[in-house]
Design a protein around this motif. Structure first.
Motif, mmCIF file in Angstrom:
data_model
loop_
_atom_site.group_PDB
_atom_site.id
_atom_site.type_symbol
_atom_site.label_atom_id
_atom_site.label_comp_id
_atom_site.label_asym_id
_atom_site.label_seq_id
_atom_site.Cartn_x
_atom_site.Cartn_y
_atom_site.Cartn_z
ATOM 1 N N VAL A 1 0.405 4.303 0.326
ATOM 2 C CA VAL A 1 0.321 5.189 1.991
ATOM 3 C C VAL A 1 0.653 4.311 3.204
ATOM 4 O O VAL A 1 1.665 5.245 3.972
ATOM 5 N N THR A 2 0.918 3.412 3.970
ATOM 6 C CA THR A 2 0.794 3.025 5.153
ATOM 7 C C THR A 2 1.950 1.733 4.641
ATOM 8 O O THR A 2 2.516 1.227 5.609
ATOM 9 N N ARG B 1 0.203 -6.645 1.234
ATOM 10 C CA ARG B 1 -1.204 -7.887 0.913
ATOM 11 C C ARG B 1 -1.283 -8.044 -0.103
ATOM 12 O O ARG B 1 -0.233 -8.042 -1.111
ATOM 13 N N ASP C 1 0.855 -1.057 -0.154
ATOM 14 C CA ASP C 1 -0.123 -0.013 0.606
ATOM 15 C C ASP C 1 0.262 1.540 0.149
ATOM 16 O O ASP C 1 2.042 1.217 1.140
ATOM 17 N N GLU D 1 1.704 -1.497 3.754
ATOM 18 C CA GLU D 1 1.084 -2.283 4.047
ATOM 19 C C GLU D 1 1.493 -3.393 2.665
ATOM 20 O O GLU D 1 0.838 -2.869 2.010
#
Ligand code: AHZ
Length: 306
Positions: A177-178, A182, A175, A180
């Motif tokens: 932005v984060t 996935r 991600d 993260e």
């Protein structure tokens, strides 16, 4: 930057008629002497198969859910999901030619399959007869469980089983932005190719994109615990707990309870979880596989409902 929007072309969808009666042939004295099938050219048979298979590959290249492994947990997951959400496209990828994992026998070479209560509610749901004992039920042959469940799963129009096909990697995204990580799908290959990367020249894989992957590849072994081992090797989780020794009572409750999304986009169920959490194994009692499958399906349904 987010990936461009995906347009999926409408796939070719075959329509199958359901069988109505056992065929009868004219009852003459020498009916088997005169019996003959309709003529077919060999290439017609090839095309009947390949046209549909490649249409399925095309259609399921963008799936809603990929289930990795068609053992007792994966098939139970598929049943609950496909029944609850006929609008979801569900691809099952199974490394073996024969789906069913370890659920063709109850334990060792014994036929009967034991499920501790209250897992018999799943048997009631799929219409499998059982003998009732005090705290458990017994299906007369594990193959009756697996074949019935498999036939129900394959009857759903929104399910495609790709067997003899191994998941050999996960598609991942970060991600922006984060930061993260996935899981966003799976990387597949014919199982025979996956088993021979060391002694054949490279044959690159195929892919299936899906926002939800449910991994039910069993405990560690030649093909087992695939997704969670890959999470460790890509440093998405630190390490595996390692499956512990056999304790039926502790194991079954733990597997059902801890069925969950391990990293965004990857739900893990069945015995693969024992490797993550360091849970016990349960040996030959299968209730937790059916109920973990139900739990995994519910976790996925929540994601689609959000
Ligand atoms: O072929 C595997 C099997 O059918 C398949 N599989 C594994 N790795 C794969 C990969 N790609 C595609 N990379 C893969 N398929 O996953 C299936 C796992 O089925 P299973 O029966 O081994 O696992 P389960 O968690 O559904 O059921 C476990 C049943 C057990 S093990 C156990 C014990 O050892 O104590 N007790 C029970 C009830």
């Amino acid at each position: 930057m987010s990936p461009p929007a995906v347009t999926v072309e409408k796939p070719y969808v075959p329509e199958f008629k359901s069988a109505k009666t056992i065929p009868t042939f004219p009852d003459t004295v020498n009916k088997w002497e005169t019996f003959a099938f309709d003529y077919i050219r060999e290439s017609t048979v090839s095309r009947a198969m390949t046209k549909r298979y490649f249409a399925d590959l095309d259609n399921y290249a963008e799936s809603d859910v990929v289930i990795v492994g068609a053992g007792s947990c994966g098939l139970s997951t598929a049943y609950v999901l496909a029944k609850s959400r006929p609008d979801l496209k569900i691809a099952i990828v199974e490394a073996g030619v024969a789906p069913g994992g370890g659920a063709w026998l109850g334990g060792q070479l014994f036929s009967a399959m034991v499920m501790r209560k209250p897992a018999q509610t799943f048997l009631d749901e799929i219409g499998i007869p059982y003998e009732e004992e005090d705290t458990y039920v017994v299906v007369k042959h594990a193959a009756l469980f697996t074949s019935t469940l498999l036939s129900k799963v394959l009857s759903f129009p929104n399910v495609k089983l790709f067997n003899a096909t191994a998941v050999e990697d996960l598609i991942t995204r970060v991600d922006p932005v984060t930061g993260e990580l996935r899981v966003a799908g799976v990387v597949t290959n014919w199982t025979l190719v996956s088993m021979h990367h060391d002694d054949q020249s490279c044959m690159d894989p195929n892919t299936i994109n899906a926002p939800v992957v449910i991994s039910t590849t069993g405990h560690d072994g030649p093909f087992g615990a695939f997704s969670v081992k890959r999470l460790v090797s890509m440093a998405a989780i630190e390490k595996l707990g390692g499956m512990r020794g056999l304790d039926m009572n502790a194991a079954e409750d733990a597997i059902v309870k801890h069925t969950r999304e391990i990293i965004p986009g990857l739900i893990v169920g069945g015995m693969e979880l024992s490797e993550v959490d360091g849970a016990n194994r349960m040996g030959p009692t299968f209730g937790a596989m059916a109920v973990s499958g139900q739990h995994a399906a519910e976790v996925a349904l929540q994601i689609f409902d959000e």
